[in-house]
Write a protein that holds these residues in place. Structure first.
Motif, PDB file in Angstrom:
ATOM      1  N   GLY A 751      11.710 -82.344  18.245  1.00 37.42           N
ATOM      2  CA  GLY A 751      11.210 -83.699  18.061  1.00 37.42           C
ATOM      3  C   GLY A 751       9.874 -83.927  18.725  1.00 37.42           C
ATOM      4  N   GLU A 752       9.657 -85.129  19.243  1.00 38.21           N
ATOM      5  CA  GLU A 752       8.353 -85.552  19.752  1.00 38.21           C
ATOM      6  C   GLU A 752       8.237 -85.185  21.229  1.00 38.21           C
ATOM      7  N   VAL A 753       8.123 -83.870  21.493  1.00 35.09           N
ATOM      8  CA  VAL A 753       7.843 -83.345  22.828  1.00 35.09           C
ATOM      9  C   VAL A 753       6.594 -82.472  22.738  1.00 35.09           C
ATOM     10  N   GLN A 754       6.063 -82.115  23.916  1.00 32.17           N
ATOM     11  CA  GLN A 754       4.807 -81.367  23.908  1.00 32.17           C
ATOM     12  C   GLN A 754       4.967 -80.005  23.255  1.00 32.17           C
ATOM     13  N   LEU A 755       6.029 -79.285  23.581  1.00 29.99           N
ATOM     14  CA  LEU A 755       6.230 -77.936  23.047  1.00 29.99           C
ATOM     15  C   LEU A 755       7.713 -77.741  22.760  1.00 29.99           C
ATOM     16  N   PRO A 756       8.187 -78.040  21.531  1.00 31.19           N
ATOM     17  CA  PRO A 756       9.597 -77.821  21.207  1.00 31.19           C
ATOM     18  C   PRO A 756       9.992 -76.368  21.486  1.00 31.19           C
ATOM     19  N   ASN A 757      11.177 -76.191  22.067  1.00 33.33           N
ATOM     20  CA  ASN A 757      11.541 -74.849  22.523  1.00 33.33           C
ATOM     21  C   ASN A 757      13.049 -74.769  22.664  1.00 33.33           C
ATOM     22  N   THR A 758      13.540 -73.551  22.838  1.00 37.67           N
ATOM     23  CA  THR A 758      14.946 -73.284  23.155  1.00 37.67           C
ATOM     24  C   THR A 758      14.988 -72.640  24.535  1.00 37.67           C
ATOM     25  N   VAL A 759      15.751 -73.261  25.445  1.00 36.86           N
ATOM     26  CA  VAL A 759      15.775 -72.819  26.849  1.00 36.86           C
ATOM     27  C   VAL A 759      17.204 -72.457  27.237  1.00 36.86           C
TER      28      VAL A 759
END
Length: 856
Positions: A751-759
């Motif tokens: 969504g509307e985050v700086q860097l979509p990622n899987t953590v």
């Protein structure tokens, strides 16, 4: 006093209101100007550059000449000349106060008075240089095409096609013609054999002499104008003075012989004059005939005669050729051998007659004086098979107008043709003079001759009699009267066949229709539905048909059939329409064995009636085995049978041997196929649409559901395993798929985050900690709308408590979604318009307050 004060303030109030109106008008004008400037700038940015228009040349002033001569196709002329000619035509018509001359569909003008000279004068005033030359050439090409089309219509034209002119040449290798006239340039093979031998072959000198060499002392011998036979006799006579063996004499019998033949022949010049296609002087072999010269010149022109070709020699007509004899019969009469300086003259045709319609050659034929219509039909190749031969229409030109002449068969040999006649041979009528037709229940329906079948009984006998299903009580004869009106005659055929009524005479075009009894009755059927191998709702009914017969034709009973629940539903034909409790149908129930025999002895021979409906019910204790599937982290994944109606999820896990050590029970999901019918889905969607249309200022969007889709069910497997059989432990249905994933260790942020990622998942981290690992929110993030999707498909949202956001907990395999704020930025025109409107409203408010204060 108060009224007087108000009167004194009226001019001031009028001034204030006038000022307010002027300000609002100025603001509105400013807003419109701004919008106009914005649109203009946008148009300047988006509009493509205009291409410069092609320069147009002004046409020359129209001349006074004719626009186009007859037969010229304007579309074949150069574009500039076409435009100038049309403008000249329009200008001349306007000057005369008339409309321009109409043109035909191929572009040629309809004015026959236009000539090539008029056309050239028109081109001199409207075009110049290369355009004028191309226009003249186009005009000449058009004339050539018209002449070629006229020639194609003339009979005999194809014989003199230019492609065949080299095919008709004289045979220069043929034997020496004995009547050939020897002339200067001919090579004579003169050979003497026998007691004396010698070869004196030579060409005839320009003076017409041959010379016998070898010191014979014979001298020159004149052979010009002699035939080959006469040349041989003269040579023998002269050479016998030296060679006495050439003839019988007092010295003894003849012992020497002389042979004279042609070697190479000379060339002659022949002139072709008159209406030939290519007149001129031709150099030809002296063996050529008149036909060779005719082919060489291309035959007659479009006005030349095929019937009168003259051979002129020494200023005298020595013969006349009729080319129709050669074209039609192949006989070459008067085909004389040509001599030097012969003249072949093509005369102009005398009469031409056009034939059209049902003839084998529909062309234009040349007729000689006194030739009759019978001769013309011979030229046309006689009639075709469908020609109407009894009467021929001839259109003839008189001194003033045209007239039509009907020529009958006896007049064919006496009716003389005239120039310009048009003969039309019509075709036979599309009807029969003796045809009658019989249809229906006879053994051989079809068409028959009225000559041999004058009555109805004779026609039926020719059709080999009536079939067994023939309905003889009432048949129809469809008759066409003389006024072409159609009438129907109803006849009792049974009385005619028995002799009770007289036989009916038939007329041409009569159609006898004998109906079948089956055509007059409704087609009776039997319907068999339910638990049978082949459902048949349109089984033809047969007399004495029983219940077991119908079941056998459907392939027997299914395994699921309730043999004791076989019903036969029969319609009632005696229903009382005035009774409210009338019985509409009768139901018969039977106990049918698996071998399709009826258990009740009294009903073993139950006979069916037309339109009976047989229904085989389904056995209530019959069930098809169903299965459910479990996949993922269980000991034995796969399909398992649903053994009881109350089987639940916990029972399915026990059947698979239990969970594996790596099973993530919080992420377990159950996928179930849609169990709704098409009708249920449509009714559900209509209800949602109706409710959505009644909700103001809202949009309802739902997922489209079909019978072939599946839907996930949120389950809490942890609670199910902790308390099997509880309300959380739902029943398993056929086709269910239980998925138990492996232990998940990641969290996905979208969504509307700086860097979509899987953590990686960490138990001690909160919602905001995972957001921080992606760089944090953006300027368009909607924090209070954030939500999380867990591994089992359940969703939890962010809640609001006073001024604080309470974020949901994070679990392994979850997905965090941050929505984006949907705001549409205002354009420069909208901002300016809003500003002007607000400013105008403020000025109005301030002015109103000032007026009110002054009044007070």
């Amino acid at each position: 006093m108060q009224n007087s004060g108000i009167k004194h303030r009226l001019p001031l109030l009028f001034f204030y209101f006038n000022t307010i109106f002027s300000l609002r008008l100025f603001c509105a004008s400013l807003a419109v100007s701004s919008l106009w400037l914005g649109f203009s700038a946008q148009a300047q940015i988006t509009a493509p550059a205009a291409t410069p228009s092609a320069p147009t040349t002004s046409p020359a002033s129209p001349g006074r000449g004719a626009p186009v001569p007859a037969g010229v196709n304007v579309n074949n002329l150069p574009p500039s000349v076409q435009q100038q000619i049309r403008q000249a035509t329009q200008g001349n018509a306007n000057q005369r106060g008339q409309t321009p001359g109409a043109t035909t569909t191929d572009g040629a003008t309809t004015d026959p008075a236009r000539t090539e000279a008029d056309f050239e004068r028109q081109l001199d005033t409207t075009a110049g240089g290369a355009d004028q030359a191309r226009a003249k050439q186009s005009f000449r090409d058009a004339q050539d095409r018209e002449a070629a089309e006229r020639r194609q219509k003339l009979f005999g034209y194809s014989i003199f096609d230019q492609a065949m002119e080299k095919t008709f040449q004289p045979n220069i290798s043929m034997a020496t013609p004995r009547n050939y006239i020897v002339g200067p340039g001919d090579e004579l093979n003169i050979r003497m054999y026998g007691y004396s031998e010698g070869d004196y072959s030579q060409k005839v000198s320009p003076e017409g002499f041959v010379y016998i060499a070898g010191q014979t002392g014979i001298g020159p011998i004149s052979v010009i104008g002699l035939t080959v036979e006469a040349t041989k006799a003269r040579l023998t006579s002269r050479m016998a003075n030296k060679f006495v063996g050439l003839r019988n004499s007092s010295y003894g019998a003849q012992n020497t012989f002389l042979e004279v033949s042609l070697g190479s022949v000379r060339s002659i010049r022949v002139t072709v004059t008159g209406d030939a296609l290519r007149p001129g002087t031709y150099t030809m072999s002296s063996l050529s005939t008149v036909m060779n010269a005719i082919y060489q010149s291309g035959g007659p022109s479009e006005i030349g005669s095929f019937r009168k070709v003259q051979l002129i020699r020494n200023n005298k007509v020595i013969t006349t050729l009729d080319l129709y004899d050669y074209v039609l019969t192949g006989v070459q009469q008067n085909d004389f051998r040509l001599q030097d300086n012969d003249n072949i003259r093509f005369t102009t045709y005398i009469e031409r007659v056009e034939v059209s319609g049902a003839v084998k050659r529909d062309k234009i034929f040349e007729m000689l004086p006194k030739e009759t219509l019978d001769r013309l039909i011979f030229y046309a190749g006689d009639f075709t098979a469908n020609a109407y031969k009894s009467r021929i229409k001839v259109t003839r030109l008189t001194d003033r107008e045209q007239k039509v002449i009907d020529v009958t068969v006896p007049e064919f040999k006496t009716f003389e043709m005239q120039d310009g006649d048009r003969v039309e041979v019509e075709r036979l009528l599309n009807r029969f003079e003796n045809k009658i037709t019989i249809e229906g229940a006879v053994f051989r329906p079809g068409q028959y001759s009225l000559d041999n079948n004058g009555t109805l009984k004779q026609l039926i006998a020719s059709a080999e009699g009536l079939k067994g299903d023939a309905f003889t009580g009432r048949i129809n004869i469809i008759r066409t009267r003389e006024d072409l009106a159609v009438e129907s005659l109803s006849i009792n055929l049974a009385d005619i066949m028995t002799g009770a009524q007289p036989d009916i005479p038939l007329q041409r075009e009569d159609q006898v229709i004998i109906p079948s009894r089956f055509d007059l009755a409704q087609q009776a059927t039997i319907s068999v539905t339910g638990e049978v191998n082949r459902i048949d709702t349109d089984m033809p009914f047969m007399a004495n048909m029983t219940l077991d017969d119908a079941l056998v034709r459907t392939g027997g009973l299914k395994e699921s059939a309730a043999a004791s629940q076989v019903e036969v539903i029969r319609r009632r034909k005696d229903v009382d329409p005035r009774s409210t409790t009338s019985q509409l149908a009768t139901v018969f129930r039977f106990d049918v064995n698996r071998d399709l025999t009826i258990g009740n002895d009294a009903n073993k021979t139950f006979t069916l009636e037309p339109f009976d409906q047989i229904v085989v019910r389904r056995s209530p204790n019959y069930a098809v085995q169903t299965y459910a599937t479990i996949v993922g982290e269980v000991i034995v994944p796969g399909e398992y049978a649903i053994v009881s109606k109350d089987q639940k999820i916990s029972d399915l896990i026990k059947q698979s041997g239990g969970l594996s050590p790596y099973a993530y029970i919080e992420g377990a999901t159950l996928v179930r196929p849609v169990q709704l019918s098409e009708d249920e889905i449509n009714r559900k969607q209509r209800a949602i649409d109706e409710i959505a249309s009644n909700v103001a200022k809202s949009v309802v969007e739902t997922e489209t559901v079909t019978t072939s889709t599946t839907e996930p069910l949120n389950i809490d497997l942890k609670k199910i395993l902790a308390n099997p059989g509880s309300s959380e432990d739902i029943l398993v249905q056929a086709g269910d798929v239980l998925r138990i994933p492996k232990l998940l260790e990641t969290v996905r942020i979208q969504g509307e985050v700086q860097l979509p990622n899987t953590v990686k998942y960490r138990a001690n981290q909160s919602f905001q900690d995972y957001i921080s690992q992606t760089g944090g929110y953006t300027s368009k993030s909607q924090k209070r709308k954030s939500f999380i999707v867990y591994a089992n498909g359940s969703v939890d949202r962010t809640r609001k408590f006073m001024f604080f956001n309470i974020y949901p907990r994070v679990a392994p395999g979850a997905e965090i979604v941050v929505p984006r704020e949907a705001r549409t930025p205002l354009s420069a025109q909208q901002i300016l318009s809003s500003t002007v409107g607000i400013a105008g409203s403020l000025l109005t408010l301030i002015t109103t307050l000032l007026v009110i204060s002054r009044i007070n």
